[in-house]
Design a protein around this motif. Sequence first.
Motif, PDB file in Angstrom:
ATOM      1  N   ILE A 113       0.836  -1.206   0.000  1.00 51.71           N
ATOM      2  CA  ILE A 113       0.000   0.000   0.000  1.00 51.71           C
ATOM      3  C   ILE A 113       0.867   1.249   0.000  1.00 51.71           C
ATOM      4  CG2 ILE A 113      -1.655   1.340   1.353  1.00 51.71           C
ATOM      5  CD1 ILE A 113      -2.850  -1.306   2.282  1.00 51.71           C
ATOM      6  N   LEU A 148       1.810   7.044  -6.702  1.00 50.86           N
ATOM      7  CA  LEU A 148       0.769   8.008  -7.066  1.00 50.86           C
ATOM      8  C   LEU A 148       1.183   9.429  -6.691  1.00 50.86           C
ATOM      9  CD1 LEU A 148      -2.605   6.260  -6.099  1.00 50.86           C
ATOM     10  CD2 LEU A 148      -1.671   6.658  -8.379  1.00 50.86           C
ATOM     11  N   ALA A 149       1.763   9.584  -5.494  1.00 46.29           N
ATOM     12  CA  ALA A 149       2.180  10.915  -5.050  1.00 46.29           C
ATOM     13  C   ALA A 149       3.274  11.479  -5.958  1.00 46.29           C
ATOM     14  CB  ALA A 149       2.676  10.845  -3.611  1.00 46.29           C
ATOM     15  N   SER A 162      -3.309  16.658  -5.090  1.00 49.94           N
ATOM     16  CA  SER A 162      -2.629  15.894  -4.040  1.00 49.94           C
ATOM     17  C   SER A 162      -3.592  15.533  -2.910  1.00 49.94           C
ATOM     18  CB  SER A 162      -1.449  16.691  -3.485  1.00 49.94           C
ATOM     19  OG  SER A 162      -1.878  17.892  -2.870  1.00 49.94           O
ATOM     20  N   ILE A 191      -5.721  12.594  -4.088  1.00 44.35           N
ATOM     21  CA  ILE A 191      -4.943  11.352  -4.052  1.00 44.35           C
ATOM     22  C   ILE A 191      -4.755  10.878  -2.616  1.00 44.35           C
ATOM     23  CG2 ILE A 191      -2.652  10.381  -4.468  1.00 44.35           C
ATOM     24  CD1 ILE A 191      -2.507  12.058  -6.995  1.00 44.35           C
ATOM     25  N   GLU A 192      -4.424  11.806  -1.728  1.00 46.89           N
ATOM     26  CA  GLU A 192      -4.221  11.437  -0.324  1.00 46.89           C
ATOM     27  C   GLU A 192      -5.493  10.862   0.282  1.00 46.89           C
ATOM     28  OE1 GLU A 192      -2.818  13.514   3.902  1.00 46.89           O
ATOM     29  OE2 GLU A 192      -2.589  14.586   1.992  1.00 46.89           O
ATOM     30  N   SER A 217       0.961   4.159  -2.846  1.00 42.67           N
ATOM     31  CA  SER A 217       0.655   5.556  -2.544  1.00 42.67           C
ATOM     32  C   SER A 217       1.819   6.472  -2.904  1.00 42.67           C
ATOM     33  CB  SER A 217       0.308   5.704  -1.058  1.00 42.67           C
ATOM     34  OG  SER A 217       1.402   5.349  -0.232  1.00 42.67           O
ATOM     35  N   SER A 273      -6.445   2.200   1.594  1.00 40.87           N
ATOM     36  CA  SER A 273      -5.599   1.578   2.615  1.00 40.87           C
ATOM     37  C   SER A 273      -6.400   1.275   3.873  1.00 40.87           C
ATOM     38  CB  SER A 273      -4.417   2.481   2.945  1.00 40.87           C
ATOM     39  OG  SER A 273      -4.850   3.736   3.451  1.00 40.87           O
ATOM     40  N   VAL A 330      -6.171   7.367  -1.233  1.00 47.11           N
ATOM     41  CA  VAL A 330      -5.286   6.365  -0.635  1.00 47.11           C
ATOM     42  C   VAL A 330      -5.743   6.031   0.776  1.00 47.11           C
ATOM     43  CG1 VAL A 330      -2.938   5.968   0.217  1.00 47.11           C
ATOM     44  CG2 VAL A 330      -3.296   6.935  -2.058  1.00 47.11           C
TER      45      VAL A 330
END
Length: 272
Positions: free
Chosen positions: A210, A217-218, A236, A239-240, A214, A247, A243
Amino acid sequence: MPKFDMGAAWDDTMVLLRSHSALTGAIAAVFLFLPTLAVSWFGPMPIEPAEGATFDQIMAAFRANAEQAVPYQLLIALVSAVGGVGILRLWLARTGTSVGDAIVFALKMVPTMIAIQIIMGVAIGLVGVALLMPGIAAGASAIGVLLVGIGLLLFLGLCAYLWGRVSVTSPAVADQTLYNPLAALQESWRLTRDNGWRIFLFSFLVFIVIMIFSMVLALIAYAAVGNGEGIGRIVSGLIEAGVAVVSGLVMLALSAAVYRQLAVRGVGDTFS
């Protein structure tokens, strides 16, 4: 205790993720996605040290970032805990449970979950101090550095072992309605006997996958739009938050699968 089967636990994790997907998705969106997104978008921007900053200046920026992030992270942790217990309640209930009932149950369990975190934090902190204190007391000598290194390794090993032994505390709370935090920790300790290291390895491997996902992706988002104000912060943050949902759900399902495998059930007392 029976040996923990990683393959069976992973298969059950996938089954849980597919079950009640609409209901668990709704809870995850409210309690995992939105809080993380709100903090990412509207929380304080990270303080970046100036170009050519000294080590002390870099550490000062790091401390400032940590201090300003703590209240927000505690809030996210609390809200996520409510959502997590609600999702576990849906997965582990052997009779029909609505989203409303699961959330109400989770809210009732907030004091218990807070108490569990405090107990674990205090215990780990005291053990860490006990293991590192001999090296700190020895000063900056070679013996002191060696003792600190040994203490740090022992501390990390203990944390890993505890991760495995208390990994089913939340599922036990959600399934058995354990209001007593000590009883919840004791139940997790009982269920994971002789399987602590295997459970840790299983959980750690999934966690690493995971984290790598992540980070990729970041990095892609940073290369595309940066991480400053405007579109960079919006992307961002999305995405955060995404994730956090993925997760969070995977780790919750993993802990529930471990619990379902290890829990000793009486006749007729089985999971659906």
